[in-house]
Write an enzyme that holds these catalytic residues in place. Structure first.
Site, PDB file in Angstrom:
ATOM      1  N   LYS A  20       0.837  -1.200   0.000  1.00  0.00           N
ATOM      2  CA  LYS A  20       0.000   0.000   0.000  1.00  0.00           C
ATOM      3  C   LYS A  20       0.882   1.263   0.000  1.00  0.00           C
ATOM      4  O   LYS A  20       2.097   1.178   0.238  1.00  0.00           O
ATOM      5  CB  LYS A  20      -0.902  -0.031   1.240  1.00  0.00           C
ATOM      6  CG  LYS A  20      -1.907  -1.187   1.244  1.00  0.00           C
ATOM      7  CD  LYS A  20      -2.764  -1.139   2.508  1.00  0.00           C
ATOM      8  CE  LYS A  20      -3.831  -2.214   2.501  1.00  0.00           C
ATOM      9  NZ  LYS A  20      -4.708  -2.139   3.699  1.00  0.00           N
ATOM     10  N   TYR A  60     -12.356  -2.473  -3.317  1.00  0.00           N
ATOM     11  CA  TYR A  60     -12.874  -2.652  -1.941  1.00  0.00           C
ATOM     12  C   TYR A  60     -14.407  -2.626  -1.878  1.00  0.00           C
ATOM     13  O   TYR A  60     -14.965  -2.305  -0.827  1.00  0.00           O
ATOM     14  CB  TYR A  60     -12.302  -1.565  -1.035  1.00  0.00           C
ATOM     15  CG  TYR A  60     -10.892  -1.833  -0.545  1.00  0.00           C
ATOM     16  CD1 TYR A  60     -10.570  -3.016   0.140  1.00  0.00           C
ATOM     17  CD2 TYR A  60      -9.880  -0.898  -0.716  1.00  0.00           C
ATOM     18  CE1 TYR A  60      -9.285  -3.253   0.601  1.00  0.00           C
ATOM     19  CE2 TYR A  60      -8.590  -1.130  -0.247  1.00  0.00           C
ATOM     20  CZ  TYR A  60      -8.298  -2.313   0.405  1.00  0.00           C
ATOM     21  OH  TYR A  60      -7.031  -2.546   0.878  1.00  0.00           O
ATOM     22  N   PHE A  68     -15.135   3.506   7.203  1.00  0.00           N
ATOM     23  CA  PHE A  68     -13.791   3.884   6.753  1.00  0.00           C
ATOM     24  C   PHE A  68     -13.599   3.731   5.253  1.00  0.00           C
ATOM     25  O   PHE A  68     -12.510   4.001   4.730  1.00  0.00           O
ATOM     26  CB  PHE A  68     -12.733   3.060   7.507  1.00  0.00           C
ATOM     27  CG  PHE A  68     -12.909   1.559   7.395  1.00  0.00           C
ATOM     28  CD1 PHE A  68     -12.434   0.868   6.289  1.00  0.00           C
ATOM     29  CD2 PHE A  68     -13.563   0.847   8.400  1.00  0.00           C
ATOM     30  CE1 PHE A  68     -12.600  -0.508   6.171  1.00  0.00           C
ATOM     31  CE2 PHE A  68     -13.735  -0.539   8.290  1.00  0.00           C
ATOM     32  CZ  PHE A  68     -13.254  -1.210   7.169  1.00  0.00           C
ATOM     33  N   ARG A  96      -2.220 -14.885   3.923  1.00  0.00           N
ATOM     34  CA  ARG A  96      -2.997 -14.223   4.985  1.00  0.00           C
ATOM     35  C   ARG A  96      -2.350 -14.460   6.349  1.00  0.00           C
ATOM     36  O   ARG A  96      -2.327 -13.573   7.198  1.00  0.00           O
ATOM     37  CB  ARG A  96      -4.450 -14.724   4.985  1.00  0.00           C
ATOM     38  CG  ARG A  96      -5.286 -14.223   3.824  1.00  0.00           C
ATOM     39  CD  ARG A  96      -5.526 -12.731   3.836  1.00  0.00           C
ATOM     40  NE  ARG A  96      -6.311 -12.271   4.953  1.00  0.00           N
ATOM     41  CZ  ARG A  96      -6.936 -11.098   5.012  1.00  0.00           C
ATOM     42  NH1 ARG A  96      -6.859 -10.241   3.987  1.00  0.00           N
ATOM     43  NH2 ARG A  96      -7.600 -10.735   6.063  1.00  0.00           N
ATOM     44  N   ARG A 113       2.638  -7.509   9.250  1.00  0.00           N
ATOM     45  CA  ARG A 113       2.050  -6.359   9.967  1.00  0.00           C
ATOM     46  C   ARG A 113       2.543  -6.299  11.415  1.00  0.00           C
ATOM     47  O   ARG A 113       2.729  -5.219  11.973  1.00  0.00           O
ATOM     48  CB  ARG A 113       0.523  -6.432   9.908  1.00  0.00           C
ATOM     49  CG  ARG A 113      -0.039  -6.060   8.521  1.00  0.00           C
ATOM     50  CD  ARG A 113      -1.506  -6.424   8.399  1.00  0.00           C
ATOM     51  NE  ARG A 113      -2.113  -5.977   7.148  1.00  0.00           N
ATOM     52  CZ  ARG A 113      -3.281  -6.436   6.686  1.00  0.00           C
ATOM     53  NH1 ARG A 113      -3.948  -7.358   7.374  1.00  0.00           N
ATOM     54  NH2 ARG A 113      -3.764  -5.984   5.546  1.00  0.00           N
ATOM     55  N   ASN A 123      -1.756  -0.139   7.462  1.00  0.00           N
ATOM     56  CA  ASN A 123      -1.239  -1.496   7.705  1.00  0.00           C
ATOM     57  C   ASN A 123      -0.435  -2.081   6.535  1.00  0.00           C
ATOM     58  O   ASN A 123      -0.282  -3.280   6.422  1.00  0.00           O
ATOM     59  CB  ASN A 123      -2.365  -2.418   8.176  1.00  0.00           C
ATOM     60  CG  ASN A 123      -3.457  -2.582   7.151  1.00  0.00           C
ATOM     61  OD1 ASN A 123      -3.361  -2.041   6.051  1.00  0.00           O
ATOM     62  ND2 ASN A 123      -4.498  -3.324   7.487  1.00  0.00           N
ATOM     63  N   HIS A 126      -1.819  -5.323   1.323  1.00  0.00           N
ATOM     64  CA  HIS A 126      -3.084  -6.022   1.043  1.00  0.00           C
ATOM     65  C   HIS A 126      -2.794  -7.433   0.547  1.00  0.00           C
ATOM     66  O   HIS A 126      -1.843  -7.641  -0.204  1.00  0.00           O
ATOM     67  CB  HIS A 126      -3.878  -5.282  -0.039  1.00  0.00           C
ATOM     68  CG  HIS A 126      -5.040  -6.093  -0.549  1.00  0.00           C
ATOM     69  ND1 HIS A 126      -6.257  -6.123   0.094  1.00  0.00           N
ATOM     70  CD2 HIS A 126      -5.148  -6.957  -1.591  1.00  0.00           C
ATOM     71  CE1 HIS A 126      -7.065  -6.959  -0.538  1.00  0.00           C
ATOM     72  NE2 HIS A 126      -6.424  -7.479  -1.576  1.00  0.00           N
ATOM     73  N   GLU A 137      -9.626 -10.306  -7.759  1.00  0.00           N
ATOM     74  CA  GLU A 137      -8.640  -9.222  -7.644  1.00  0.00           C
ATOM     75  C   GLU A 137      -7.513  -9.364  -8.678  1.00  0.00           C
ATOM     76  O   GLU A 137      -7.088  -8.371  -9.277  1.00  0.00           O
ATOM     77  CB  GLU A 137      -8.084  -9.183  -6.221  1.00  0.00           C
ATOM     78  CG  GLU A 137      -9.137  -8.713  -5.218  1.00  0.00           C
ATOM     79  CD  GLU A 137      -8.734  -8.899  -3.751  1.00  0.00           C
ATOM     80  OE1 GLU A 137      -7.584  -9.300  -3.489  1.00  0.00           O
ATOM     81  OE2 GLU A 137      -9.582  -8.639  -2.878  1.00  0.00           O
TER      82      GLU A 137
END
Ligand code: GDP
Ligand code: MG
Length: 160
Positions: A20, A60, A68, A96, A113, A123, A126, A137
């Site tokens: 990100k 998203y 948010f 993940r 993270r 964070n 992604h 995606e």
């Protein structure tokens, strides 16, 4: 649409990962790529790019009702991201686990993270959360011609 994952004796999956804007600004692209490379995953596509706010709203979309959402999409389009597709056995779940929790405060040391960031809104990375979302995606971020076909020489030492 996308070239098929490599043919091996194990079932291969692909997942979408993006560093990100905060991860890029903090100089963490190399550190993040290193984690997936040393785990043994295979890079099949990547690009350094700036996404538009509308594109991030599509990415998203499942979070559109969250408070948010607007800020997240604005933030994700505020600077460059490093977008990647990686391949490996069971990769969606394994990545993940490598990311840690959505909130860095709940992420164990050793996770990306848990080692590299502090705040839920910053964070740094992604990763697709399910195989179904990974397919969506990967198709959203990459065109068929952006995939590179290759065989890593380590493959017989990573898979039985
Ligand atoms: P992820 O799959 O772990 O990235 O988490 P989600 O898909 O649930 O949320 C997407 C992204 O939205 C997260 O990575 C965070 O950057 C952001 N996010 C999630 N929950 C919150 C929150 O409560 N507050 C803020 N500011 N951002 C959030
Ligand atoms: Mg998610």
């Amino acid at each position: 649409l996308n070239p098929k994952p490599s043919r091996l004796s194990v079932d291969m999956e692909r997942t979408f990962i993006a560093v990100k804007p905060d991860g890029v600004q903090r100089g963490l692209i190399g550190e993040i790529i290193k984690r997936f490379e040393t785990r043994g995953f295979k890079l099949v596509a990547s690009k350094f790019m700036k996404a538009s706010e509308d594109f991030m709203k599509t990415h998203y979309l499942d979070l559109k009702d969250m408070p948010f959402y607007a800020g997240l999409c604005k933030y994700m389009s505020s600077g460059p991201v490093f977008a990647m597709v990686w391949e490996g056995q069971n990769i969606v779940k394994l990545v993940r686990m490598m990311l840690g929790e959505t909130n860095p405060a709940d992420s164990k040391p050793g996770s990306i993270r848990g080692d590299l960031c502090i705040n839920i809104g910053r964070n740094i990375i992604h990763g697709s959360d399910t195989l179904e979302n990974a397919k969506r995606e990967v198709g959203l971020w990459f065109k068929a011609e952006e995939f590179v076909e290759w065989t890593p020489c380590a493959q017989p030492f990573l898979y039985e």
